[in-house]
Design a protein around this motif. Structure first.
Motif, short mmCIF file in Angstrom:
data_model
loop_
_atom_site.label_atom_id
_atom_site.label_comp_id
_atom_site.label_asym_id
_atom_site.label_seq_id
_atom_site.Cartn_x
_atom_site.Cartn_y
_atom_site.Cartn_z
N SER A 41 0.80 -1.22 0.00
CA SER A 41 0.00 0.00 0.00
C SER A 41 0.83 1.27 0.00
O SER A 41 1.89 1.33 0.61
CB SER A 41 -0.89 0.01 1.25
N GLY A 42 0.28 2.28 -0.64
CA GLY A 42 0.79 3.64 -0.51
C GLY A 42 0.51 4.13 0.91
O GLY A 42 0.00 3.38 1.75
N ASN A 43 0.81 5.37 1.18
CA ASN A 43 0.59 5.94 2.51
C ASN A 43 -0.90 6.10 2.79
O ASN A 43 -1.55 6.97 2.23
CB ASN A 43 1.28 7.30 2.62
N LEU A 44 -1.42 5.27 3.67
CA LEU A 44 -2.82 5.33 4.07
C LEU A 44 -3.04 6.45 5.07
O LEU A 44 -2.18 6.74 5.89
CB LEU A 44 -3.24 4.02 4.75
N PHE A 45 -4.22 7.04 5.01
CA PHE A 45 -4.61 8.01 6.04
C PHE A 45 -6.12 8.05 6.13
O PHE A 45 -6.82 7.67 5.20
CB PHE A 45 -4.04 9.40 5.74
N GLY A 46 -6.60 8.48 7.28
CA GLY A 46 -8.03 8.63 7.48
C GLY A 46 -8.37 8.60 8.96
O GLY A 46 -7.49 8.49 9.82
N PRO A 47 -9.66 8.72 9.25
CA PRO A 47 -10.11 8.65 10.65
C PRO A 47 -9.63 7.37 11.33
O PRO A 47 -9.41 6.35 10.68
CB PRO A 47 -11.64 8.66 10.52
N ARG A 48 -9.46 7.45 12.63
CA ARG A 48 -9.06 6.33 13.49
C ARG A 48 -7.61 5.89 13.29
O ARG A 48 -7.21 4.81 13.68
CB ARG A 48 -10.02 5.15 13.35
N ASP A 49 -6.82 6.73 12.66
CA ASP A 49 -5.40 6.46 12.46
C ASP A 49 -4.66 6.70 13.78
O ASP A 49 -5.27 7.04 14.79
CB ASP A 49 -4.86 7.39 11.37
N LYS A 50 -3.37 6.53 13.76
CA LYS A 50 -2.52 6.80 14.92
C LYS A 50 -2.00 8.23 14.79
O LYS A 50 -1.04 8.47 14.07
CB LYS A 50 -1.37 5.79 14.95
N PHE A 51 -2.64 9.16 15.47
CA PHE A 51 -2.30 10.58 15.36
C PHE A 51 -1.21 10.92 16.36
O PHE A 51 -1.41 11.67 17.31
CB PHE A 51 -3.56 11.43 15.58
N ASP A 52 -0.04 10.38 16.12
CA ASP A 52 1.09 10.50 17.03
C ASP A 52 2.21 11.24 16.30
O ASP A 52 2.69 10.78 15.27
CB ASP A 52 1.54 9.09 17.42
N VAL A 91 -8.39 6.13 3.36
CA VAL A 91 -8.76 4.82 3.89
C VAL A 91 -10.04 4.25 3.24
O VAL A 91 -10.14 3.04 3.04
CB VAL A 91 -8.87 4.87 5.44
N LYS A 92 -11.00 5.10 2.88
CA LYS A 92 -12.22 4.59 2.25
C LYS A 92 -11.94 4.06 0.85
O LYS A 92 -12.53 3.06 0.44
CB LYS A 92 -13.30 5.67 2.22
N ASP A 93 -11.03 4.70 0.13
CA ASP A 93 -10.61 4.17 -1.18
C ASP A 93 -9.84 2.87 -1.00
O ASP A 93 -9.99 1.93 -1.77
CB ASP A 93 -9.76 5.19 -1.93
N ALA A 94 -9.01 2.82 0.03
CA ALA A 94 -8.23 1.60 0.31
C ALA A 94 -9.15 0.43 0.67
O ALA A 94 -8.92 -0.70 0.25
CB ALA A 94 -7.24 1.85 1.44
N ALA A 95 -10.22 0.70 1.41
CA ALA A 95 -11.16 -0.37 1.77
C ALA A 95 -11.85 -0.93 0.52
O ALA A 95 -11.94 -2.15 0.35
CB ALA A 95 -12.20 0.17 2.76
#
Length: 183
Positions: A41-52, A91-95
């Motif tokens: 996968s490319g760099n995934l992002f979206g809600p519920r990620d690890k915002f660290d 993330v929705k596109d990845a799903a």
């Protein structure tokens, strides 16, 4: 391109674990005829990620920095000069793509948006979305990370999968979700 040289040192543990898993799947196919699909996968992002900000990926770390700076009235500190380039996928596109891969592709397959953006593009978009464009400070003394990362998406495109979300729309949904969780 998963076997083209050693992984970038920043991702060596994670990348080597992925290589081992791929080797195991290939061995199971050879020994037992196992059908499998393996997504790189490319760099995934979206809600519920690890915002660290210390250990998170680029987008969630930046969103956290923007939120913290907005609350404090400070500036957003960004490492590097923004020239590093990545394929970011929401993330929705990845799903959606993952379901397509499970039903229609065997073997290793790359997944991404098909668009390569500079880190600066992500930061500029977040600056626009948050109203903080004038409060961004780049620290070019810090590393940029790997200069370029993109993927051949021909397998995933062959089954008709294309992203629905633009970088802007994915960042907006992620920003809105994060702010709602951290008010």
């Amino acid at each position: 391109m998963i076997f083209l040289g050693r992984p970038h040192p920043a991702h060596a543990g994670y990348a080597n674990a992925k290589l081992a898993m791929l080797a195991m799947l290939e061995a199971y196919e050879e020994s037992y005829g196992l059908k499998w699909a393996y997504i790189v996968s490319g760099n995934l992002f979206g809600p519920r990620d690890k915002f660290d900000v210390e250990f998170g990926n680029v987008v969630p770390s930046l969103i956290r920095k923007f939120c913290d700076a907005k609350k404090s009235g400070g500036k957003v500190q960004v490492w590097g000069d923004g020239s590093a380039q990545r394929d970011f996928i929401y993330v929705k596109d990845a799903a959606r793509a993952s379901v397509g891969v499970m039903t229609d592709i065997d073997g290793a397959v790359n997944m991404g948006s098909g668009q390569v953006y500079r880190i600066r593009d992500v930061v500029d978009t977040l600056g626009e979305l948050t109203g903080m464009s004038g409060r961004i400070e780049w620290d070019a003394s810090k590393p940029n990370g790997q200069a370029y990362r993109a993927y051949d998406l021909s397998k995933i495109h062959d089954i008709g999968l294309r992203p629905v979300y633009s970088l802007h729309d994915g960042l907006k949904e992620t920003w809105d979700w994060y702010c709602a969780q951290n008010d």
